[in-house]
Design an enzyme around this catalytic site. Structure first.
Site, short mmCIF file in Angstrom:
data_model
loop_
_atom_site.label_atom_id
_atom_site.label_comp_id
_atom_site.label_asym_id
_atom_site.label_seq_id
_atom_site.Cartn_x
_atom_site.Cartn_y
_atom_site.Cartn_z
N CYS A 59 28.88 -58.02 35.85
CA CYS A 59 29.26 -57.02 34.86
C CYS A 59 28.12 -56.86 33.87
CB CYS A 59 30.53 -57.45 34.13
SG CYS A 59 30.99 -56.28 32.85
N ARG A 80 30.95 -50.83 44.85
CA ARG A 80 30.97 -50.43 43.43
C ARG A 80 30.53 -51.60 42.54
NH1 ARG A 80 32.81 -52.10 38.70
NH2 ARG A 80 34.75 -52.73 39.69
N ASP A 81 31.34 -52.63 42.45
CA ASP A 81 31.05 -53.73 41.53
C ASP A 81 29.76 -54.45 41.92
OD1 ASP A 81 31.31 -55.60 39.51
OD2 ASP A 81 33.37 -56.12 39.98
N HIS A 93 41.57 -58.90 40.07
CA HIS A 93 40.14 -58.71 40.28
C HIS A 93 39.46 -59.95 39.69
CE1 HIS A 93 36.38 -56.24 40.34
NE2 HIS A 93 36.06 -56.98 39.29
N HIS A 98 36.25 -62.97 39.45
CA HIS A 98 34.83 -63.28 39.62
C HIS A 98 34.66 -64.79 39.80
CE1 HIS A 98 32.51 -59.48 38.76
NE2 HIS A 98 33.77 -59.10 38.59
N ASN A 134 31.57 -61.20 42.33
CA ASN A 134 33.00 -61.25 42.69
C ASN A 134 33.25 -62.41 43.65
OD1 ASN A 134 32.25 -58.05 42.64
ND2 ASN A 134 34.25 -58.47 41.77
#
Ligand code: ZN
Length: 309
Positions: A244, A14-15, A211, A213, A253
């Site tokens: 993002c 996803r990310d 979460h 980064h 990430n």
């Protein structure tokens, strides 16, 4: 299968994929997710229930959820941007869904076109909808407090604001809040302080995950700081894919391979086989030849005498 000490939640599908130019074919995504589950990863965020025209990279999320249901023991997670996404996520049968609540209101408006009040109303509607379902159909519903450590548009974010939103999200009826360093601006002292103060406000059980980064190379240091405050779930992305779109300059990430190495080397179990995990990376480099992959462990190889599973 015993529970690991630390749950690694893989967010690369996803990310990672939402922030790169290439579109990964669905069959390759399935190979990736399957191989990573076979390496022992227990939770994978497979996509996001956003309109396909906004994010064509993730248009196959429902198909991936359906596929993943055949993988025993895997918790299937997905991101949702709004109520409509939550309805689609529930229909697909995800086990866990999370909605980002950006502590920076400017980021919230730019990313999801909603003010804090509108987002909290949306969260309440979703929570009510989830509670109206039969219990076996209710996914775990998390609100991710994004840009909690700083925003590339607003700059510094007040910690009081993070606490207030955490409290209001819980009041709106979500199961849990998560703490999200969308931009990678966070440092270990800040992580410790925020985790501790949010837990004081919402209770220990209502904040279990972070979460992070790696924008400034502090991802693993921040993960360690979170662990020391009792966090037990950490998001990461294979090869460090990610970023993002609404936070310009944010890179990927924290790298799953390096995170697993750190934890296992410290004697904390993840349930993940590092040799198998390192093999999964080949699927990514073959399917995404134009994208950069990061990480030290994959380049260095495992140290002599390393004991993992
Ligand atoms: Zn992220």
């Amino acid at each position: 299968m015993t529970d690991p000490d630390i749950l690694i939640s893989e967010v690369g599908p996803r990310d990672g994929l939402q922030n790169i130019q290439s579109i990964m074919p669905t069959t390759e995504k399935k190979r990736w997710i399957h191989a990573q589950a076979m390496a022992g990863v227990r939770e994978i965020e497979v996509g996001s229930f956003v309109p396909a025209k906004l994010m064509p990279q993730l248009a196959d999320t429902a198909e991936l959820v359906a596929y993943c249901k055949q993988i025993e023991g895997l918790t299937i997670a997905a991101l949702i941007p709004n109520y409509r996404g939550a309805v689609d996520a529930v229909a697909s049968g995800v086990h866990k869904m999370s909605i980002p609540l950006s502590v920076s209101e400017t980021h919230s408006q730019r990313n999801l076109n909603k003010t804090h009040t509108q987002m909290l109303d949306e969260i309440k509607s979703i929570a009510d909808m989830v509670k109206s379902l039969p219990s076996h159909q209710q996914p775990h519903f998390e609100v991710g407090l994004s840009t909690a450590f700083g925003c590339s548009i607003e700059g510094a974010i007040s910690e009081d604001k993070v606490l207030r939103l955490a409290e209001r999200a819980m009041e709106a009826g979500c199961d849990e809040v998560g703490l999200s360093d969308t931009t990678g601006y966070g440092n270990p002292a800040q992580v410790k302080r925020l985790v501790r103060s949010i837990k004081q406000v919402v209770g220990d059980k209502s904040l279990t995950g972070v979460h992070l980064h790696n924008t400034y190379g502090l991802g693993l240091a921040n993960a360690l700081a979170a662990l020391e405050e009792g966090i037990t779930t950490i998001d990461s992305s294979l090869g460090g894919l990610g970023g993002c779109p609404a936070a310009p300059g944010a890179s990927g990430n924290i790298v799953t391979e390096d995170l697993v190495f750190m934890l296992e080397a410290m004697g904390l179990s993840t349930g993940i086989s590092l040799p198998l995990l390192l093999e999964v990376r080949g699927i990514l480099s073959d399917a995404l030849p134009n994208e950069s992959l990061y990480g030290f462990t994959p380049n260095a190889g495992l140290p002599k005498g390393f004991r993992g599973i």
